[in-house]
Design a protein around this motif. Structure first.
Motif, PDB file in Angstrom:
ATOM      1  N   SER A  77      15.440   0.851   0.500  1.00  0.00           N
ATOM      2  CA  SER A  77      15.633   2.480   1.390  1.00  0.00           C
ATOM      3  C   SER A  77      16.560   2.321   2.287  1.00  0.00           C
ATOM      4  CB  SER A  77      14.166   2.702   1.734  1.00  0.00           C
ATOM      5  OG  SER A  77      13.988   4.029   2.456  1.00  0.00           O
ATOM      6  N   THR A  78      17.279   3.071   1.911  1.00  0.00           N
ATOM      7  CA  THR A  78      18.386   2.808   3.005  1.00  0.00           C
ATOM      8  C   THR A  78      18.533   4.260   3.799  1.00  0.00           C
ATOM      9  OG1 THR A  78      19.824   3.102   1.986  1.00  0.00           O
ATOM     10  CG2 THR A  78      19.504   0.959   1.934  1.00  0.00           C
ATOM     11  N   ASP A  79      19.367   4.225   5.078  1.00  0.00           N
ATOM     12  CA  ASP A  79      19.993   5.213   6.516  1.00  0.00           C
ATOM     13  C   ASP A  79      21.034   4.480   6.504  1.00  0.00           C
ATOM     14  OD1 ASP A  79      19.895   7.541   6.585  1.00  0.00           O
ATOM     15  OD2 ASP A  79      18.271   7.868   7.972  1.00  0.00           O
ATOM     16  N   GLU A  80      22.000   5.602   6.880  1.00  0.00           N
ATOM     17  CA  GLU A  80      23.394   5.135   7.780  1.00  0.00           C
ATOM     18  C   GLU A  80      23.417   6.777   8.986  1.00  0.00           C
ATOM     19  OE1 GLU A  80      25.687   5.118   4.073  1.00  0.00           O
ATOM     20  OE2 GLU A  80      27.104   6.655   5.090  1.00  0.00           O
ATOM     21  N   MET A  81      24.035   6.181  10.372  1.00  0.00           N
ATOM     22  CA  MET A  81      23.982   7.436  10.628  1.00  0.00           C
ATOM     23  C   MET A  81      25.746   6.747  10.970  1.00  0.00           C
ATOM     24  SD  MET A  81      20.572   6.625  13.096  1.00  0.00           S
ATOM     25  CE  MET A  81      20.997   8.469  13.714  1.00  0.00           C
ATOM     26  N   GLY A 109       0.768  -1.412  -0.087  1.00  0.00           N
ATOM     27  CA  GLY A 109       0.100  -0.034   0.221  1.00  0.00           C
ATOM     28  C   GLY A 109       0.965   1.332  -0.244  1.00  0.00           C
ATOM     29  N   VAL A 110       1.433   2.084   1.089  1.00  0.00           N
ATOM     30  CA  VAL A 110       2.370   3.165   0.823  1.00  0.00           C
ATOM     31  C   VAL A 110       3.674   2.106   1.208  1.00  0.00           C
ATOM     32  CG1 VAL A 110       2.666   4.393   2.368  1.00  0.00           C
ATOM     33  CG2 VAL A 110       0.428   4.133   2.771  1.00  0.00           C
ATOM     34  N   LYS A 111       4.862   2.903   0.859  1.00  0.00           N
ATOM     35  CA  LYS A 111       5.533   2.492   0.756  1.00  0.00           C
ATOM     36  C   LYS A 111       6.470   2.938   2.196  1.00  0.00           C
ATOM     37  CE  LYS A 111       7.550   2.903  -4.009  1.00  0.00           C
ATOM     38  NZ  LYS A 111       8.533   4.140  -4.971  1.00  0.00           N
ATOM     39  N   VAL A 112       7.278   1.935   2.405  1.00  0.00           N
ATOM     40  CA  VAL A 112       8.121   2.470   4.114  1.00  0.00           C
ATOM     41  C   VAL A 112       9.594   3.201   3.784  1.00  0.00           C
ATOM     42  CG1 VAL A 112       8.488   1.926   6.012  1.00  0.00           C
ATOM     43  CG2 VAL A 112       6.252   1.446   5.144  1.00  0.00           C
ATOM     44  N   SER A 113      10.032   4.719   4.231  1.00  0.00           N
ATOM     45  CA  SER A 113      11.131   4.182   4.111  1.00  0.00           C
ATOM     46  C   SER A 113      12.197   4.068   5.010  1.00  0.00           C
ATOM     47  CB  SER A 113      11.086   6.547   4.139  1.00  0.00           C
ATOM     48  OG  SER A 113      12.796   6.541   4.421  1.00  0.00           O
ATOM     49  N   ALA A 114      13.671   4.283   4.904  1.00  0.00           N
ATOM     50  CA  ALA A 114      14.371   3.195   5.876  1.00  0.00           C
ATOM     51  C   ALA A 114      14.678   5.450   6.554  1.00  0.00           C
ATOM     52  CB  ALA A 114      15.844   2.714   5.841  1.00  0.00           C
ATOM     53  N   VAL A 115      14.459   6.210   6.367  1.00  0.00           N
ATOM     54  CA  VAL A 115      15.408   7.174   6.512  1.00  0.00           C
ATOM     55  C   VAL A 115      14.891   7.752   7.364  1.00  0.00           C
ATOM     56  CG1 VAL A 115      15.416   9.996   5.207  1.00  0.00           C
ATOM     57  CG2 VAL A 115      15.468   7.701   4.049  1.00  0.00           C
ATOM     58  N   GLU A 116      15.296   8.296   8.748  1.00  0.00           N
ATOM     59  CA  GLU A 116      15.071   8.609   9.917  1.00  0.00           C
ATOM     60  C   GLU A 116      13.712   8.049  10.336  1.00  0.00           C
ATOM     61  OE1 GLU A 116      14.287  12.970  10.499  1.00  0.00           O
ATOM     62  OE2 GLU A 116      16.261  13.014   9.753  1.00  0.00           O
ATOM     63  N   ASN A 117      14.024   6.663  10.340  1.00  0.00           N
ATOM     64  CA  ASN A 117      13.228   5.764  10.292  1.00  0.00           C
ATOM     65  C   ASN A 117      13.175   4.855  12.150  1.00  0.00           C
ATOM     66  OD1 ASN A 117      11.247   2.681  11.148  1.00  0.00           O
ATOM     67  ND2 ASN A 117      10.973   3.347   8.544  1.00  0.00           N
ATOM     68  N   PRO A 118      12.243   5.058  12.876  1.00  0.00           N
ATOM     69  CA  PRO A 118      12.452   4.469  13.887  1.00  0.00           C
ATOM     70  C   PRO A 118      12.517   3.585  15.011  1.00  0.00           C
ATOM     71  CG  PRO A 118      10.232   6.312  14.564  1.00  0.00           C
ATOM     72  CD  PRO A 118      10.781   6.294  12.795  1.00  0.00           C
ATOM     73  N   GLN A 119      11.818   2.607  13.605  1.00  0.00           N
ATOM     74  CA  GLN A 119      11.742   1.455  14.076  1.00  0.00           C
ATOM     75  C   GLN A 119      13.217   0.629  13.498  1.00  0.00           C
ATOM     76  OE1 GLN A 119       9.004  -0.874  11.617  1.00  0.00           O
ATOM     77  NE2 GLN A 119       9.056  -2.453  12.951  1.00  0.00           N
ATOM     78  N   ASP A 145      34.213  -3.417  17.006  1.00  0.00           N
ATOM     79  CA  ASP A 145      33.923  -1.800  17.019  1.00  0.00           C
ATOM     80  C   ASP A 145      33.237  -1.496  16.463  1.00  0.00           C
ATOM     81  OD1 ASP A 145      35.917   0.405  17.304  1.00  0.00           O
ATOM     82  OD2 ASP A 145      37.211  -0.402  15.972  1.00  0.00           O
ATOM     83  N   THR A 146      31.904  -1.327  16.501  1.00  0.00           N
ATOM     84  CA  THR A 146      31.325  -0.848  15.840  1.00  0.00           C
ATOM     85  C   THR A 146      31.368   0.764  15.414  1.00  0.00           C
ATOM     86  OG1 THR A 146      29.718  -2.678  15.661  1.00  0.00           O
ATOM     87  CG2 THR A 146      28.506  -0.686  14.659  1.00  0.00           C
ATOM     88  N   GLN A 147      31.218   1.509  14.530  1.00  0.00           N
ATOM     89  CA  GLN A 147      31.577   3.212  13.780  1.00  0.00           C
ATOM     90  C   GLN A 147      30.106   3.686  13.735  1.00  0.00           C
ATOM     91  OE1 GLN A 147      33.724   5.397  15.241  1.00  0.00           O
ATOM     92  NE2 GLN A 147      34.665   2.778  16.256  1.00  0.00           N
ATOM     93  N   LYS A 148      29.568   2.757  12.394  1.00  0.00           N
ATOM     94  CA  LYS A 148      28.663   3.135  11.786  1.00  0.00           C
ATOM     95  C   LYS A 148      27.496   2.265  11.048  1.00  0.00           C
ATOM     96  CE  LYS A 148      28.951   4.747   7.263  1.00  0.00           C
ATOM     97  NZ  LYS A 148      29.488   4.611   5.314  1.00  0.00           N
ATOM     98  N   ILE A 149      26.563   3.106  11.154  1.00  0.00           N
ATOM     99  CA  ILE A 149      25.190   2.060  11.707  1.00  0.00           C
ATOM    100  C   ILE A 149      24.331   2.137   9.994  1.00  0.00           C
ATOM    101  CG2 ILE A 149      22.070   1.840  12.161  1.00  0.00           C
ATOM    102  CD1 ILE A 149      24.702   1.419  14.399  1.00  0.00           C
ATOM    103  N   LEU A 150      23.804   0.957   9.510  1.00  0.00           N
ATOM    104  CA  LEU A 150      23.455   0.733   8.038  1.00  0.00           C
ATOM    105  C   LEU A 150      22.035   0.714   8.454  1.00  0.00           C
ATOM    106  CD1 LEU A 150      26.320  -0.372   5.768  1.00  0.00           C
ATOM    107  CD2 LEU A 150      25.344   1.831   5.889  1.00  0.00           C
ATOM    108  N   MET A 151      21.173   0.986   7.924  1.00  0.00           N
ATOM    109  CA  MET A 151      19.366   0.616   7.699  1.00  0.00           C
ATOM    110  C   MET A 151      18.839  -0.037   6.830  1.00  0.00           C
ATOM    111  SD  MET A 151      18.507   3.320  11.204  1.00  0.00           S
ATOM    112  CE  MET A 151      19.726   3.898  10.386  1.00  0.00           C
ATOM    113  N   THR A 152      18.111  -0.577   6.378  1.00  0.00           N
ATOM    114  CA  THR A 152      17.477  -1.308   5.237  1.00  0.00           C
ATOM    115  C   THR A 152      16.637  -1.561   5.226  1.00  0.00           C
ATOM    116  OG1 THR A 152      19.742  -1.498   4.208  1.00  0.00           O
ATOM    117  CG2 THR A 152      18.365  -2.384   2.620  1.00  0.00           C
TER     118      THR A 152
END
Ligand code: SF4
Length: 387
Positions: free
Chosen positions: A193-197, A149-159, A176-183
């Protein structure tokens, strides 16, 4: 794991966009029973099927075990070729990411359906990450969304951020994790959709945003705030804050001047979808209460709508018409399956190869939408309406 039995925390990761925006919604919703929609059940089935394929991919089960279980799952009411293709697309994306992790690190941690604990920030907070990869200085969470139905974005996605936080909490000390990737992979809408922080950003968000809001939510305190997130709230039909927000439109000062200004017209236009959704929720709630619980709403009653005619026995209809000498052309109509049905049956690739050149697309109906809408603007011409 039986996905339908996945435990649910009251401050769940999947409900985070709601309780972060409207903390008191959590306790207010508790009086309502947990219900599972057919879409949620279908999503659960897709997760179970993908877990099966990934378990084989990770050599947790043999080919024979895979086939045996697959045979059972094909009997499920939700199994069909379209679901199978969607799950395979997701599994391919995950497999590729697992291979990348293996290629860039000697000892990547690859977990599927892993329970993660983010309770240092959210009281009793836990969730289940579909896939978690930890390799080198990276931690990646991947989530399958079965909806179309609705596209879900990973960008700033609190889940997604809460899953990452939980994974970091569970395994962070070992790596020694520095970077978080969310897809997010939503195969039925061709959406990846991906986001990283950075880890510090995630921890700062957890400390300054999540922790205080979660404490308020847990205690049933904080301010109500209506918005998009109300869509998944159990009290959405009877919530006063949501009603007041929507009724603000009706309370606009329409006294003077006699005609609406441009700004007022825009205010109506931009509120209309939310207003209609809210009105529909109230209508469905009131109807369900009247039908299922004999609720008498003052000044309202249940009535029967106009019924529609249908054949009681289609074979008998054909026999009667044939016996009366009517031709098959009168009795039956021939029609092609719709584009959507054929695309589903053939699969996108075969559909494109066989029929791609035979499909034309009429221009869509022109709509007036907010300027943030992603579609490009078109220039209207007065004649366009009359073509
Ligand atoms: S309907 Fe919206 S405003 Fe009301 S409690 Fe739920 S999330 Fe909050």
């Amino acid at each position: 794991m039986n996905h339908s039995e996945r435990a649910h925390a009251s401050l769940s990761a999947s409900g985070a966009s709601r309780w972060l925006a409207c903390p008191p919604s959590v306790r207010l919703s508790e009086q309502y029973e947990e219900t599972t929609s057919v879409f949620a059940k279908e999503g659960t089935f897709m997760h179970e099927l993908s877990e099966l394929y990934l378990s084989h991919e990770l050599k947790h089960i043999t080919k024979a075990q895979l086939n045996k279980k697959l045979k059972q799952m094909k009997q499920n009411e939700f199994y069909n070729t379209e679901i199978e293709r969607a799950v395979k697309t997701y599994v391919d994306v995950v497999t590729e990411k697992m291979n990348e992790a293996r290629a860039s690190s000697k000892d990547p941690l690859i977990l599927i359906e892993e329970r993660v604990d983010f309770s240092p920030y959210v009281p009793d907070g836990f969730g289940t990450g579909d896939v978690i990869l930890i390799y080198g200085d990276r931690l990646e969470v991947i989530d399958l969304k079965g909806g179309k139905g609705v596209k879900v974005s990973a960008v700033e996605n609190p889940q997604m951020q809460l899953y990452a936080l939980g994974a970091l909490n569970n395994f962070g000390v070992l790596y020694d994790t520095q970077k978080i990737l969310m897809t997010i992979v939503q195969p039925r809408l061709d959406n990846i959709s991906t986001d990283e922080m950075q880890v510090e950003e995630l921890l700062e968000w957890a400390e300054n945003e999540v922790k205080p809001k979660a404490e308020l939510a847990f205690k049933g305190e904080g301010d109500f705030m209506a918005g998009e997130h109300c869509r998944f709230c159990k009290v959405k039909a009877t919530c006063r804050a949501r009603a007041e927000e929507n009724l603000k439109l009706a309370c606009m000062d329409f006294q003077k001047p006699p005609l609406l200004t441009d700004d007022e017209v825009v205010e109506v236009l931009t509120s209309i979808d939310q207003l209609l959704n809210w009105a529909k929720d109230v209508q469905e709630y009131a109807f369900a209460m009247a039908m299922n619980e004999n609720k008498q709403w003052p000044g309202m009653k249940l009535v029967e709508g106009r019924g529609s005619r249908k054949y009681s026995d289609e074979n008998a209809v054909v026999e009667a018409l044939t016996a009366a000498g009517y031709d098959r052309d009168v009795i039956y109509k021939k029609s092609l399956n719709t584009i959507t049905t054929l695309e589903k049956e053939l699969g996108k690739k075969a559909f494109q190869e066989l029929l791609g050149s035979l499909i034309t697309k009429a221009p869509g109906k022109i709509k007036l939408v907010p300027e943030e809408d992603k579609r490009p603007e078109i220039k209207a011409s007065p004649e366009a309406d009359f073509q």
